[in-house]
Scaffold this motif. Structure first.
Motif, PDB file in Angstrom:
ATOM      1  N   ARG A 141       0.086  10.878 -18.971  1.00 24.19           N
ATOM      2  CA  ARG A 141      -0.607  11.674 -19.991  1.00 24.19           C
ATOM      3  C   ARG A 141      -0.288  13.160 -19.830  1.00 24.19           C
ATOM      4  NH1 ARG A 141      -5.029  10.994 -23.004  1.00 24.19           N
ATOM      5  NH2 ARG A 141      -5.881  12.893 -22.089  1.00 24.19           N
ATOM      6  N   ASP A 194     -19.776   5.837 -17.623  1.00 22.15           N
ATOM      7  CA  ASP A 194     -20.212   4.638 -16.894  1.00 22.15           C
ATOM      8  C   ASP A 194     -21.209   4.961 -15.787  1.00 22.15           C
ATOM      9  OD1 ASP A 194     -18.539   3.212 -18.489  1.00 22.15           O
ATOM     10  OD2 ASP A 194     -16.922   3.023 -17.013  1.00 22.15           O
ATOM     11  N   LEU A 195     -21.044   6.139 -15.194  1.00 19.69           N
ATOM     12  CA  LEU A 195     -21.887   6.470 -14.044  1.00 19.69           C
ATOM     13  C   LEU A 195     -23.224   7.073 -14.454  1.00 19.69           C
ATOM     14  CD1 LEU A 195     -22.121   6.470 -10.995  1.00 19.69           C
ATOM     15  CD2 LEU A 195     -20.971   8.689 -10.944  1.00 19.69           C
ATOM     16  N   PHE A 196     -23.220   7.947 -15.463  1.00 14.88           N
ATOM     17  CA  PHE A 196     -24.433   8.718 -15.741  1.00 14.88           C
ATOM     18  C   PHE A 196     -25.162   8.339 -17.025  1.00 14.88           C
ATOM     19  CE2 PHE A 196     -22.014  11.569 -12.893  1.00 14.88           C
ATOM     20  CZ  PHE A 196     -22.964  11.717 -11.898  1.00 14.88           C
ATOM     21  N   HIS A 220     -15.187  11.694  -8.954  1.00 12.87           N
ATOM     22  CA  HIS A 220     -13.735  11.850  -8.806  1.00 12.87           C
ATOM     23  C   HIS A 220     -13.024  11.101  -9.921  1.00 12.87           C
ATOM     24  CE1 HIS A 220     -13.548  13.714  -4.833  1.00 12.87           C
ATOM     25  NE2 HIS A 220     -14.639  13.022  -4.555  1.00 12.87           N
ATOM     26  N   PRO A 267      -8.671  10.946 -11.710  1.00 12.96           N
ATOM     27  CA  PRO A 267      -7.335  11.552 -11.678  1.00 12.96           C
ATOM     28  C   PRO A 267      -7.153  12.622 -12.752  1.00 12.96           C
ATOM     29  CG  PRO A 267      -7.197   9.142 -11.720  1.00 12.96           C
ATOM     30  CD  PRO A 267      -8.614   9.498 -11.987  1.00 12.96           C
ATOM     31  N   ASP A 268      -7.793  12.475 -13.910  1.00 17.51           N
ATOM     32  CA  ASP A 268      -7.676  13.532 -14.925  1.00 17.51           C
ATOM     33  C   ASP A 268      -8.955  13.595 -15.770  1.00 17.51           C
ATOM     34  OD1 ASP A 268      -7.576  11.465 -16.746  1.00 17.51           O
ATOM     35  OD2 ASP A 268      -5.532  11.854 -17.433  1.00 17.51           O
ATOM     36  N   ALA A 312       1.544   8.150  -0.923  1.00 19.10           N
ATOM     37  CA  ALA A 312       1.852   8.605  -2.267  1.00 19.10           C
ATOM     38  C   ALA A 312       0.581   8.864  -3.077  1.00 19.10           C
ATOM     39  CB  ALA A 312       2.699   7.564  -2.980  1.00 19.10           C
ATOM     40  N   ARG A 313      -0.524   8.328  -2.591  1.00 15.10           N
ATOM     41  CA  ARG A 313      -1.770   8.435  -3.345  1.00 15.10           C
ATOM     42  C   ARG A 313      -2.398   9.804  -3.131  1.00 15.10           C
ATOM     43  NH1 ARG A 313      -4.631   3.419  -1.736  1.00 15.10           N
ATOM     44  NH2 ARG A 313      -3.236   2.258  -3.073  1.00 15.10           N
ATOM     45  N   GLN A 314      -2.518  10.554  -4.212  1.00 13.44           N
ATOM     46  CA  GLN A 314      -3.127  11.873  -4.070  1.00 13.44           C
ATOM     47  C   GLN A 314      -4.639  11.739  -4.182  1.00 13.44           C
ATOM     48  OE1 GLN A 314      -1.284  13.824  -7.336  1.00 13.44           O
ATOM     49  NE2 GLN A 314       0.750  13.523  -6.451  1.00 13.44           N
ATOM     50  N   GLN A 351      -3.688   6.934 -11.337  1.00 11.75           N
ATOM     51  CA  GLN A 351      -2.900   8.136 -11.064  1.00 11.75           C
ATOM     52  C   GLN A 351      -1.628   8.161 -11.931  1.00 11.75           C
ATOM     53  OE1 GLN A 351      -2.416   8.967  -6.793  1.00 11.75           O
ATOM     54  NE2 GLN A 351      -0.468   9.934  -7.338  1.00 11.75           N
ATOM     55  N   GLN A 406      -8.107  12.175  -5.667  1.00  7.51           N
ATOM     56  CA  GLN A 406      -8.492  12.448  -7.048  1.00  7.51           C
ATOM     57  C   GLN A 406      -9.394  13.676  -7.085  1.00  7.51           C
ATOM     58  OE1 GLN A 406     -10.277   8.874  -8.562  1.00  7.51           O
ATOM     59  NE2 GLN A 406      -8.383   7.703  -8.392  1.00  7.51           N
ATOM     60  N   HIS A 460      -9.567  12.993 -18.827  1.00  3.94           N
ATOM     61  CA  HIS A 460      -9.768  11.867 -19.718  1.00  3.94           C
ATOM     62  C   HIS A 460     -10.539  10.749 -19.008  1.00  3.94           C
ATOM     63  CE1 HIS A 460      -8.599   9.390 -23.117  1.00  3.94           C
ATOM     64  NE2 HIS A 460      -8.140   8.462 -22.302  1.00  3.94           N
ATOM     65  N   MET A 461     -10.078  10.417 -17.804  1.00  7.74           N
ATOM     66  CA  MET A 461     -10.740   9.346 -17.046  1.00  7.74           C
ATOM     67  C   MET A 461     -12.063   9.843 -16.456  1.00  7.74           C
ATOM     68  SD  MET A 461      -7.671   7.131 -15.338  1.00  7.74           S
ATOM     69  CE  MET A 461      -6.367   8.361 -15.409  1.00  7.74           C
ATOM     70  N   ARG A 494     -32.616  10.098  -9.612  1.00  8.47           N
ATOM     71  CA  ARG A 494     -31.893   9.139 -10.459  1.00  8.47           C
ATOM     72  C   ARG A 494     -32.000   7.728  -9.883  1.00  8.47           C
ATOM     73  NH1 ARG A 494     -28.668  11.689 -14.048  1.00  8.47           N
ATOM     74  NH2 ARG A 494     -27.835   9.649 -14.590  1.00  8.47           N
ATOM     75  N   GLU A 553       0.845  -1.201   0.000  1.00 12.93           N
ATOM     76  CA  GLU A 553       0.000   0.000   0.000  1.00 12.93           C
ATOM     77  C   GLU A 553       0.878   1.249   0.000  1.00 12.93           C
ATOM     78  OE1 GLU A 553      -3.411   1.027   0.581  1.00 12.93           O
ATOM     79  OE2 GLU A 553      -3.828  -0.808  -0.518  1.00 12.93           O
ATOM     80  N   HIS A 554       0.518   2.191  -0.836  1.00  8.97           N
ATOM     81  CA  HIS A 554       1.224   3.475  -0.837  1.00  8.97           C
ATOM     82  C   HIS A 554       0.248   4.598  -0.558  1.00  8.97           C
ATOM     83  CE1 HIS A 554       4.780   1.595  -2.551  1.00  8.97           C
ATOM     84  NE2 HIS A 554       4.012   1.047  -3.469  1.00  8.97           N
ATOM     85  N   ALA A 598      -2.581   9.095 -15.392  1.00  7.66           N
ATOM     86  CA  ALA A 598      -2.848  10.540 -15.485  1.00  7.66           C
ATOM     87  C   ALA A 598      -1.535  11.311 -15.537  1.00  7.66           C
ATOM     88  CB  ALA A 598      -3.704  10.987 -14.292  1.00  7.66           C
ATOM     89  N   SER A 628     -21.515  14.896  -9.833  1.00 11.11           N
ATOM     90  CA  SER A 628     -20.067  15.040  -9.842  1.00 11.11           C
ATOM     91  C   SER A 628     -19.420  13.694  -9.577  1.00 11.11           C
ATOM     92  CB  SER A 628     -19.647  16.060  -8.785  1.00 11.11           C
ATOM     93  OG  SER A 628     -20.138  15.673  -7.526  1.00 11.11           O
TER      94      SER A 628
END
Lengths: 107, 312
Positions: free
Chosen positions: B303, A53-55, A40, A42-43, A14-16, B297, A18, A45-46, B152, A10-11, B300, A38
């Motif tokens: 990219r 997938d969600l909406f 979360h 990381p960028d 280091a995990r920021q 991450q 999202q 694109h994702m 929803r 586990e890091h 990201a 809304s």
């Protein structure tokens, strides 16, 4: 990779976190994009893929916008009255301000 | 100043207006909503487990695709709700930590095991049916983001209930063994489903305040009664027997017998049949999914590294 055991190392440090993205969906052509919620990611694109997938699992949209929540500039609810005040005393901007003589149409 | 803000807030709520994220709100209202929305979100994602256990054992490809879609919806509902909670100034990570540490709860219903395929049918029919009764009034909740998330959720939940009832119908009209499975599932899920509406009104101390705040529209007992009235005829249609010897028709309502609240307290207190298993599975899923978050991450970052020279 340094992990050698059965479990991945586990890091968490280091995990920021999202960032949050606001999602807008155009439900069909001819309509505007509407805010749907809304998520979360990381960028951007994702965020777009997660939003799909969600909406739009049931074909709820033909186009999606994602906007970083941090980039949204909003009016403050505390200043609501003062901010929107200028429009408050101008009823003459509405057609209902005017009397239409009875019997006349196309007015 | 505070009291004037509070009056404005209450006037908005009383006029059936909506409170939006950046509006002033009493601290108790915010706290109550964070807790309720978070527990609702936790219920959705823990709720993936009892049915998820049957994905690999679904009796046909049709049932399997339906079940996968349903379980995926539950994940989605959890995300809508975490999103709504975050508008109140909390982090999803923080809420997940509270769940994983056992400091925030989820619905007691998900601490019961799914021992046969008929349980998947019964959950759709009864558990999602009860959830709809609870959630439809929440679409008019005074807090805008929660109400919108509920719109929803309710749209999708209706598919959940129908697929469950359909699967139940197939069993109820099947062989003797299938009918026994269906009856057995109803026997085990009926009372826990009634408990989903929460303690009786006489024993629900925060209800009055939630009502005044427009978070709750109907009392626990009112919603429970609606559910019983709606569901008893459905059980009759299936030719199944509701496991309540005291169930009777009175003044146009199906009145159920006494609920065993000691069972509710036991399960709520962490000692239901599956409490430990559910929480352990959730924590393990979170830990073991860590590499996915790391990979996302890293992707990201890669990219972003590429985007700079391209833009230059």
């Amino acid at each position: 990779m340094t992990s050698q055991g059965d479990r991945p190392v586990e890091h968490p440090a280091a995990r920021q976190p999202q960032p949050l993205w606001e999602v807008f969906v155009r439900s069909r052509r001819g309509l505007s994009h509407t805010h749907v919620g809304s998520l979360h990611a990381p960028d951007s694109h994702m965020a777009l893929r997660n939003a799909r997938d969600l909406f739009t699992r049931r074909q709820e949209g033909v186009s999606i916008w994602v906007v970083a929540a941090a980039d949204v500039v909003a009016s403050s609810p505390d200043e609501k009255d003062a901010f929107f005040d200028p429009a408050g005393d101008k009823p003459y901007r509405h057609p209902t301000f005017y009397d239409v003589p009875e019997g006349l149409t196309h007015l | 100043m505070e009291s004037m803000l509070e009056q404005q807030f209450q006037a908005t709520v009383d006029a059936d207006g909506r409170i939006e994220p950046r509006d002033w709100m009493p601290e108790g209202y915010r706290r109550t909503l964070v807790r309720q929305i978070a527990q609702h979100a936790h219920s959705e994602i823990i709720g993936m487990q009892p049915e998820g256990n049957w994905i690999t054992r679904a009796p046909s490809l049709r049932r399997k695709t339906i079940l996968v879609a349903k379980v995926q919806d539950e994940a989605g509902h959890g995300l809508y709700l975490y999103g709504a909670a975050e508008t109140l100034g909390v982090d999803r990570e923080e809420l997940l930590d509270l769940l994983h540490q056992g400091r925030q709860k989820y619905s007691t219903i998900f601490n019961y095991p799914t021992t046969s395929w008929a349980d998947v049918a019964a959950i759709g029919w009864l558990v999602d049916g009860a959830a709809i009764m609870n959630q439809v009034p929440l679409t008019r909740c005074s807090y805008g983001p929660y109400a919108r998330a509920m719109v929803r959720v309710c749209k999708e939940e209706s598919f959940h209930q129908r697929q469950g009832f359909e699967a139940m119908t197939v069993l109820a009209r099947g062989t003797d063994v299938q009918r026994r499975m269906a009856q057995d599932a109803l026997d085990r899920w009926w009372w826990p489903a009634l408990m989903m509406f929460g303690p009786s009104d006489t024993d629900s101390p925060n209800s009055a305040r939630s009502m005044a705040w427009g978070v709750k529209r109907f009392s626990n007992d009112e919603l429970r009664q609606r559910f019983v009235d709606a569901t008893v005829p459905q059980a009759e249609y299936l030719g199944l027997t509701v496991p309540d010897p005291d169930l009777r028709l009175e003044g146009g309502h199906h009145v159920s017998g006494e609920i065993d609240w000691s069972e509710f307290t036991t399960v709520m207190g962490g000692n239901g049949p599956c409490n430990r298993e559910r929480l352990a599975a959730r924590v393990a899923a979170h830990d073991e999914g860590g590499w996915v978050r790391d990979a996302a991450q890293a992707y990201a970052a890669k990219r972003a590294g590429r985007a700079v020279p391209a833009a230059a």
